[in-house]
Structure formats: structure tokens, C-alpha cells
Design an enzyme around this catalytic site. Structure first.
Site, short mmCIF file in Angstrom:
data_model
loop_
_atom_site.label_atom_id
_atom_site.label_comp_id
_atom_site.label_asym_id
_atom_site.label_seq_id
_atom_site.Cartn_x
_atom_site.Cartn_y
_atom_site.Cartn_z
N ASP A 210 16.31 35.25 -7.88
CA ASP A 210 15.83 33.88 -7.89
C ASP A 210 16.09 33.26 -9.26
O ASP A 210 15.72 33.85 -10.29
CB ASP A 210 14.32 33.87 -7.56
CG ASP A 210 13.73 32.48 -7.48
OD1 ASP A 210 14.48 31.50 -7.57
OD2 ASP A 210 12.50 32.38 -7.30
N HIS B 251 14.89 33.50 -3.64
CA HIS B 251 13.74 32.59 -3.61
C HIS B 251 13.10 32.55 -2.22
O HIS B 251 13.78 32.37 -1.23
CB HIS B 251 14.22 31.20 -4.02
CG HIS B 251 13.13 30.23 -4.31
ND1 HIS B 251 12.22 30.41 -5.33
CD2 HIS B 251 12.79 29.06 -3.71
CE1 HIS B 251 11.38 29.39 -5.35
NE2 HIS B 251 11.71 28.56 -4.37
N SER C 295 6.66 28.50 -4.74
CA SER C 295 7.57 27.49 -5.27
C SER C 295 6.79 26.27 -5.75
O SER C 295 5.93 26.39 -6.62
CB SER C 295 8.62 27.15 -4.21
OG SER C 295 9.74 26.51 -4.80
#
Length: 321
Positions: A262, A294, A166
């Protein structure tokens, strides 16, 4: 009681809330676990201070080694940047501590998990600068006379990797670009691993055109929150398509991991397209995990898909290009 103390002015759930009186409520990522020897993975960890003045630290992980059989054994060196939207989580959070234990054991590497300072108290680009400071600290061990004995003794600077998830994958990308543009003397950055990277942009790509508006606005609002001086979602830090130095990545191999469910998935595929379009000379591989969202692997680490992802990352590290 002052009503401003419970009036929310910015709600970035499920990560963080900001109140009118200025106080910050982090909704996740505040739990910490101490460094330890983990009997399940045979990995030992410890915490070190990189910069007292800037309050930058890291957690270092090392697998159990057979020093009798291999007294001078060197291990690939993995520098990891945690996720959390630049504003939550640390290397000391249970999901990250556990993930690093597992990847260090599986890939047989020494790892440095960087604790960069977080927004909003320390807005971007501070996290990038802290990460670069951390890399320079790691490289200060190149000739075996740095401040940490594990890195001095066991790190193979000829097989160095950056990884993150991320926001941390975003950082890993930019650190690789800085290696390519500024250099880190004496190291070979073999590759980078970008998991569910927080990239974004004004123009929608792929399935973003049909994505729920709240998901789209969360990414936009989060970026402006963590980087208040930013020009917006086409900032080169957030949109690699706007970064004129993207083609100067300082590594020859890139592994991009995306997840089917995601909302950032298509940004990962787009990143691969960008690198191919600009003539990046290395190898870019994308792996997509079906049916997952995610950073699923951090919160459900024992599921089949998480184990598969871990195996693919370890295989990437152990395959010299």
C-alpha cells in the site's frame, strides 16, 4: 449532444470522475445491500436515521444473543467509519456490510456504521462534522433512553471503540482527538483501530521517495478535490504531524494496520513515531500485512491474510487495557 457532457475535467480513477458539465460519475461503491439477518455470522442489522435535516444515517449491527442465559448482557460498542476517499462507498455497500457482519460476530460487539455525507457534493469538513454529530447521537443512549432500543439495551459505553479504513480511519483518528479535546460525557473510549489510513503530507516519508509519481499525485489531488478550502497536503486533517492536538487522543490504545504493498503504508508507521515522539501516554501497536495492498481485506475477505487481520482487530477489541 453537448460535448461538455462527456469531457472529463478531473479523473480520480478508480474512484470518481468529474465532467465539464458538472456531473459526477462514481466508479465504485454505489451498490447497496439491505439490512438483514445474516445466517452465516448470526448478525442482524438495521438502518436508522440520525439527522433528517442533515441526511445522516447509520447501519447498526448486533450479534445473536442468548437473552435467556444473559438477560442483561452488555457488549462493547464499535463506531465504524467507512473508507472511499471521502467521496465513494457507504455503510450499505456490500464490502462494508459484509465486513461489519464479520467483525461484529468475531468480536461480539454492537456496531454503528456511520453514513456521513460525501464530497464533492458535501466537501470536507462536512464528513468530520457529520461523524461527530453521529457520535453525539450514539452517546444520547447512555442512560438507556435514546431513540434506538438496541443501543439502549446492549451498548457498554465503558468499552467504546472507533474504527475505520482509509478515509474512515482518518475520521476515526480525528473523532478520537475530539473526544480528547472536547469530551463525550459518560463514555470511555477504550481504543481506536486505524486500517490503511489516508494520511499524507508534503514531505515524503519512507518509500514514498521512490513511489511512482501518479500514486503521489493521486493522494494530493484527491485531498484538494474533497477539501477545496484546504491549505494542501500538510492540512492538519491530512497530516497528523501538523496537528497540534494529536497528543490529546482521547483513548489509551491504538491499533494501526498497514499493508506492505500500500502506498500509504509508511504513513501508518510515521503516525506511530509521531505519537511516541510527542509523549502520547497510551499504547500504539502496528501490524503489517505482507504481500497485500490497500484495503485488500474488503475485496478478498476470505483470504488467509484477511482472516488474520480480522482476528487481530477482534483480539484488540476484546483485550481490555
Amino acid at each position: 449532444m453537448d460535448s461538455s457532457s462527456n469531457e472529463v475535467v478531473l479523473d480520480l480513477s478508480p474512484m470518481i470522475k468529474i465532467y465539464k458539465d458538472g456531473h459526477i460519475e462514481r466508479l465504485i461503491g454505489s451498490d447497496i445491500v439491505p439490512p438483514s439477518f445474516d445466517p452465516t455470522t448470526n448478525v442482524e442489522s438495521k438502518d436508522i436515521l440520525i439527522s433528517k435535516d442533515q441526511n445522516i444515517s447509520a447501519r447498526i449491527f448486533i450479534p445473536k444473543l442468548n437473552n435467556d442465559q444473559f438477560p442483561n448482557q452488555k457488549l462493547p460498542l464499535l463506531v465504524y467509519f467507512h473508507g472511499g476517499g471521502f467521496c465513494v462507498e457507504t455503510p450499505f455497500s456490500p464490502p462494508y456490510h459484509n465486513f461489519l457482519n464479520t467483525i461484529v460476530s468475531k468480536a461480539n460487539v454492537i456496531a454503528v456504521s456511520v453514513d456521513y455525507r460525501r464530497a464533492p457534493e458535501h466537501p470536507l469538513p462536512i464528513a468530520y462534522e457529520d461523524s461527530w454529530t453521529s457520535l453525539k447521537w450514539v452517546v444520547s443512549h447512555l442512560h438507556g433512553n435514546g431513540s434506538d432500543e438496541w443501543i439502549n439495551r446492549y451498548a457498554d459505553f465503558g468499552k467504546m471503540f472507533f474504527a475505520g479504513d482509509s478515509a474512515g480511519a482518518n475520521i476515526a483518528n480525528h473523532m478520537a482527538i475530539r473526544v480528547g479535546t472536547q469530551g463525550l460525557q459518560g463514555i470511555n473510549l477504550e481504543g481506536i483501530v486505524l486500517v490503511h489510513t489516508f494520511f499524507w503530507g508534503v514531505e515524503r516519508v519512507g518509500s514514498e521517495a521512490t513511489e511512482k509519481s501518479e500514486h503521489l499525485s493521486l493522494a494530493d489531488n484527491l485531498w484538494r478535490f474533497v477539501c477545496p478550502t484546504s491549505s494542501g497536503s500538510d492540512d492538519p486533517f491530512l497530516n497528523p504531524g501538523k496537528d497540534k492536538n494529536l497528543g490529546r487522543l482521547g483513548c489509551k490504545r491504538v491499533l494501526v494496520c498497514v499493508a506492505e504493498n500500500d502506498s500509504l503504508k509508511d504513513r501508518g508507521w510515521y503516525y506511530k513515531e509521531l505519537l511516541e515522539k510527542i509523549g502520547y501516554g497510551g499504547v500504539v501497536e502496528v501490524i503489517e500485512t505482507k504481500g497485500e495492498g490497500h484495503v485488500f481485506h474488503l475485496f478478498n475477505p476470505n483470504c488467509d491474510n484477511a482472516i488474520s487481520l480480522l482476528n487481530q482487530i477482534a483480539s484488540f477489541i476484546n483485550h481490555s487495557g
